[in-house]
Design a protein around this motif. Structure first.
Motif, PDB file in Angstrom:
ATOM      1  N   ASP A 186     -16.522  53.444  -6.005  1.00  0.00           N
ATOM      2  CA  ASP A 186     -17.838  53.111  -6.545  1.00  0.00           C
ATOM      3  C   ASP A 186     -17.901  51.628  -6.922  1.00  0.00           C
ATOM      4  O   ASP A 186     -16.869  50.990  -7.148  1.00  0.00           O
ATOM      5  CB  ASP A 186     -18.148  53.943  -7.792  1.00  0.00           C
ATOM      6  N   ILE A 187     -19.091  51.106  -7.006  1.00  0.00           N
ATOM      7  CA  ILE A 187     -19.275  49.727  -7.479  1.00  0.00           C
ATOM      8  C   ILE A 187     -19.096  49.704  -8.993  1.00  0.00           C
ATOM      9  O   ILE A 187     -19.730  50.468  -9.724  1.00  0.00           O
ATOM     10  CB  ILE A 187     -20.668  49.202  -7.108  1.00  0.00           C
ATOM     11  N   VAL A 188     -18.198  48.838  -9.453  1.00  0.00           N
ATOM     12  CA  VAL A 188     -17.901  48.749 -10.883  1.00  0.00           C
ATOM     13  C   VAL A 188     -18.208  47.335 -11.351  1.00  0.00           C
ATOM     14  O   VAL A 188     -17.778  46.353 -10.743  1.00  0.00           O
ATOM     15  CB  VAL A 188     -16.413  49.070 -11.161  1.00  0.00           C
ATOM     16  N   GLU A 189     -18.981  47.234 -12.426  1.00  0.00           N
ATOM     17  CA  GLU A 189     -19.362  45.908 -12.951  1.00  0.00           C
ATOM     18  C   GLU A 189     -19.009  45.803 -14.413  1.00  0.00           C
ATOM     19  O   GLU A 189     -18.918  46.786 -15.108  1.00  0.00           O
ATOM     20  CB  GLU A 189     -20.866  45.685 -12.767  1.00  0.00           C
ATOM     21  N   LEU A 215      -8.108  45.053 -14.123  1.00  0.00           N
ATOM     22  CA  LEU A 215      -8.974  44.103 -14.813  1.00  0.00           C
ATOM     23  C   LEU A 215     -10.436  44.390 -14.528  1.00  0.00           C
ATOM     24  O   LEU A 215     -10.792  44.800 -13.424  1.00  0.00           O
ATOM     25  CB  LEU A 215      -8.667  42.668 -14.355  1.00  0.00           C
ATOM     26  N   LEU A 216     -11.256  44.114 -15.517  1.00  0.00           N
ATOM     27  CA  LEU A 216     -12.705  44.233 -15.345  1.00  0.00           C
ATOM     28  C   LEU A 216     -13.363  43.235 -16.287  1.00  0.00           C
ATOM     29  O   LEU A 216     -13.083  43.237 -17.492  1.00  0.00           O
ATOM     30  CB  LEU A 216     -13.178  45.649 -15.669  1.00  0.00           C
ATOM     31  N   GLY A 217     -14.183  42.352 -15.729  1.00  0.00           N
ATOM     32  CA  GLY A 217     -14.850  41.357 -16.555  1.00  0.00           C
ATOM     33  C   GLY A 217     -13.902  40.452 -17.305  1.00  0.00           C
ATOM     34  O   GLY A 217     -14.212  40.004 -18.421  1.00  0.00           O
ATOM     35  N   GLY A 218     -12.737  40.189 -16.706  1.00  0.00           N
ATOM     36  CA  GLY A 218     -11.770  39.309 -17.345  1.00  0.00           C
ATOM     37  C   GLY A 218     -10.925  39.968 -18.416  1.00  0.00           C
ATOM     38  O   GLY A 218     -10.054  39.324 -19.015  1.00  0.00           O
ATOM     39  N   ARG A 219     -11.145  41.240 -18.652  1.00  0.00           N
ATOM     40  CA  ARG A 219     -10.382  41.980 -19.671  1.00  0.00           C
ATOM     41  C   ARG A 219      -9.423  42.955 -18.998  1.00  0.00           C
ATOM     42  O   ARG A 219      -9.719  43.487 -17.922  1.00  0.00           O
ATOM     43  CB  ARG A 219     -11.319  42.753 -20.594  1.00  0.00           C
ATOM     44  N   LEU A 220      -8.332  43.238 -19.669  1.00  0.00           N
ATOM     45  CA  LEU A 220      -7.374  44.219 -19.182  1.00  0.00           C
ATOM     46  C   LEU A 220      -7.828  45.606 -19.630  1.00  0.00           C
ATOM     47  O   LEU A 220      -7.731  45.958 -20.799  1.00  0.00           O
ATOM     48  CB  LEU A 220      -5.971  43.896 -19.729  1.00  0.00           C
ATOM     49  N   GLN A 221      -8.322  46.392 -18.669  1.00  0.00           N
ATOM     50  CA  GLN A 221      -8.842  47.719 -18.976  1.00  0.00           C
ATOM     51  C   GLN A 221      -7.736  48.760 -19.093  1.00  0.00           C
ATOM     52  O   GLN A 221      -7.777  49.633 -19.957  1.00  0.00           O
ATOM     53  CB  GLN A 221      -9.815  48.165 -17.884  1.00  0.00           C
ATOM     54  N   GLU A 222      -6.778  48.691 -18.174  1.00  0.00           N
ATOM     55  CA  GLU A 222      -5.660  49.639 -18.172  1.00  0.00           C
ATOM     56  C   GLU A 222      -4.400  48.954 -17.692  1.00  0.00           C
ATOM     57  O   GLU A 222      -4.446  48.030 -16.873  1.00  0.00           O
ATOM     58  CB  GLU A 222      -5.945  50.838 -17.257  1.00  0.00           C
ATOM     59  N   ALA A 223      -3.264  49.429 -18.165  1.00  0.00           N
ATOM     60  CA  ALA A 223      -1.962  48.936 -17.711  1.00  0.00           C
ATOM     61  C   ALA A 223      -0.964  50.072 -17.852  1.00  0.00           C
ATOM     62  O   ALA A 223      -0.896  50.730 -18.888  1.00  0.00           O
ATOM     63  CB  ALA A 223      -1.514  47.735 -18.539  1.00  0.00           C
ATOM     64  N   GLY A 224      -0.217  50.328 -16.784  1.00  0.00           N
ATOM     65  CA  GLY A 224       0.759  51.395 -16.861  1.00  0.00           C
ATOM     66  C   GLY A 224       1.394  51.689 -15.524  1.00  0.00           C
ATOM     67  O   GLY A 224       1.125  51.012 -14.525  1.00  0.00           O
ATOM     68  N   PRO A 225       2.249  52.715 -15.482  1.00  0.00           N
ATOM     69  CA  PRO A 225       2.919  53.082 -14.234  1.00  0.00           C
ATOM     70  C   PRO A 225       1.917  53.408 -13.137  1.00  0.00           C
ATOM     71  O   PRO A 225       0.846  53.975 -13.400  1.00  0.00           O
ATOM     72  CB  PRO A 225       3.737  54.323 -14.630  1.00  0.00           C
ATOM     73  N   PRO A 239      -6.150  58.101 -14.171  1.00  0.00           N
ATOM     74  CA  PRO A 239      -6.669  56.892 -14.830  1.00  0.00           C
ATOM     75  C   PRO A 239      -7.381  57.256 -16.132  1.00  0.00           C
ATOM     76  O   PRO A 239      -8.083  58.261 -16.207  1.00  0.00           O
ATOM     77  CB  PRO A 239      -7.640  56.319 -13.797  1.00  0.00           C
ATOM     78  N   GLU A 240      -7.199  56.407 -17.141  1.00  0.00           N
ATOM     79  CA  GLU A 240      -7.707  56.736 -18.469  1.00  0.00           C
ATOM     80  C   GLU A 240      -9.198  56.450 -18.633  1.00  0.00           C
ATOM     81  O   GLU A 240      -9.911  57.196 -19.307  1.00  0.00           O
ATOM     82  CB  GLU A 240      -6.926  55.953 -19.532  1.00  0.00           C
ATOM     83  N   THR A 241      -9.674  55.355 -18.047  1.00  0.00           N
ATOM     84  CA  THR A 241     -11.047  54.930 -18.315  1.00  0.00           C
ATOM     85  C   THR A 241     -11.999  55.353 -17.200  1.00  0.00           C
ATOM     86  O   THR A 241     -11.608  55.510 -16.042  1.00  0.00           O
ATOM     87  CB  THR A 241     -11.120  53.396 -18.459  1.00  0.00           C
ATOM     88  N   ALA A 242     -13.262  55.495 -17.563  1.00  0.00           N
ATOM     89  CA  ALA A 242     -14.284  55.849 -16.575  1.00  0.00           C
ATOM     90  C   ALA A 242     -14.419  54.758 -15.522  1.00  0.00           C
ATOM     91  O   ALA A 242     -14.682  55.041 -14.351  1.00  0.00           O
ATOM     92  CB  ALA A 242     -15.622  56.063 -17.286  1.00  0.00           C
ATOM     93  N   GLU A 243     -14.221  53.502 -15.945  1.00  0.00           N
ATOM     94  CA  GLU A 243     -14.318  52.390 -15.012  1.00  0.00           C
ATOM     95  C   GLU A 243     -13.226  52.453 -13.947  1.00  0.00           C
ATOM     96  O   GLU A 243     -13.481  52.228 -12.761  1.00  0.00           O
ATOM     97  CB  GLU A 243     -14.249  51.049 -15.750  1.00  0.00           C
ATOM     98  N   ALA A 244     -12.012  52.755 -14.359  1.00  0.00           N
ATOM     99  CA  ALA A 244     -10.911  52.869 -13.402  1.00  0.00           C
ATOM    100  C   ALA A 244     -11.119  54.058 -12.471  1.00  0.00           C
ATOM    101  O   ALA A 244     -10.856  53.979 -11.270  1.00  0.00           O
ATOM    102  CB  ALA A 244      -9.577  53.000 -14.145  1.00  0.00           C
ATOM    103  N   GLN A 245     -11.608  55.145 -13.016  1.00  0.00           N
ATOM    104  CA  GLN A 245     -11.894  56.318 -12.193  1.00  0.00           C
ATOM    105  C   GLN A 245     -12.928  55.982 -11.123  1.00  0.00           C
ATOM    106  O   GLN A 245     -12.792  56.356  -9.955  1.00  0.00           O
ATOM    107  CB  GLN A 245     -12.379  57.466 -13.077  1.00  0.00           C
TER     108      GLN A 245
END
Length: 231
Positions: free
Chosen positions: A228-231, A198-208, A216-222
């Motif tokens: 790193d600090i993620v906002e 989750l990030l900012g109340g949204r589901l960014q990624e979901a999976g095994p 990880p698919e997204t830059a935020e998850a990486q």
């Protein structure tokens, strides 16, 4: 369980959502994300302790029956002002279990989690790790099919964390479905079968879990996995 466009709002501000989510089968789902991502709120929405502002949650049975087979362990355990034994007996008595059977089950669970020598001690004076073990035993004693846990090892030392994780692994192996939040990447790797990020109340990624931690698919998850600090 299927969540359809669920949201939580407060004072005109959206805390979580909209989120679409399907969870089924066995194992452990770990909810991850930085502080303020909405992890606790999502758990509460799924469990029913927080009201949906929008969307709906469907279960394979009636909502009432689904709630009956669930339990929730909070980050800060809620202790009844009673002994360890009485804390363990309480949920069983609420479900109509006889005093003798409830006491037998309570003593067995106290032994499983290493609290048998403390059965007569007042629960509020236990250490943090002991209280968390008691909260877990009190939740598992009713044999829930689904157990929610909000940061179950926050502020615990390594030994207590290891003991809590052993209890969770045992519960998972006997068929209890786990949905838990954690900030501890090591714990997530040890326990997770799948991950919700989750990030900012949204589901960014979901999976095994193995896919999330390795690819990880997204830059935020990486960035989150790098520390790193993620906002």
């Amino acid at each position: 369980m299927q969540a359809k466009a669920i949201e939580s709002r407060s004072g005109g501000q959206r805390l979580v959502g909209p989120i679409d989510l399907t969870l089924d089968g066995q194992g452990a789902t770990v909810v991850m994300g930085p502080n303020g991502a909405g992890k606790t709120t999502l758990l509460q929405l799924l469990h029913g302790t927080a009201r949906l502002s929008a969307g709906e949650i469907e279960w394979a049975c009636s909502t009432e029956k689904a709630r009956h087979h669930q339990a929730f362990v909070f980050q800060r355990p809620v202790m009844l002002r009673r002994t360890v034994l009485e804390n363990l007996i309480y949920p069983l008595r609420l479900r109509g279990v006889s005093k003798a059977e409830a006491r037998k089950d309570a003593e067995e669970w106290a032994n499983r989690v290493g609290l048998e020598p403390l059965l007569g001690r007042a629960a509020p004076v236990l250490s943090g790790g002991e209280q968390q073990k008691l909260a877990l035993a009190r939740a598992l004693i009713c044999k829930p099919k689904l157990l929610f846990l909000d940061e179950p090892c926050a502020a615990l030392d390594g030994r207590a964390t290891r003991e809590i994780e052993a209890i969770l692994q045992s519960a998972k192996s006997t068929g209890t479905r786990l949905i838990l939040s954690t900030h501890d990447l090591g714990q997530a790797r040890r326990l997770a079968d799948d991950v919700l990020f989750l990030l900012g109340g949204r589901l960014q990624e979901a999976g095994p879990a193995n896919v999330f931690f390795n690819l990880p698919e997204t830059a935020e998850a990486q960035a989150f996995l790098r520390g790193d600090i993620v906002e």
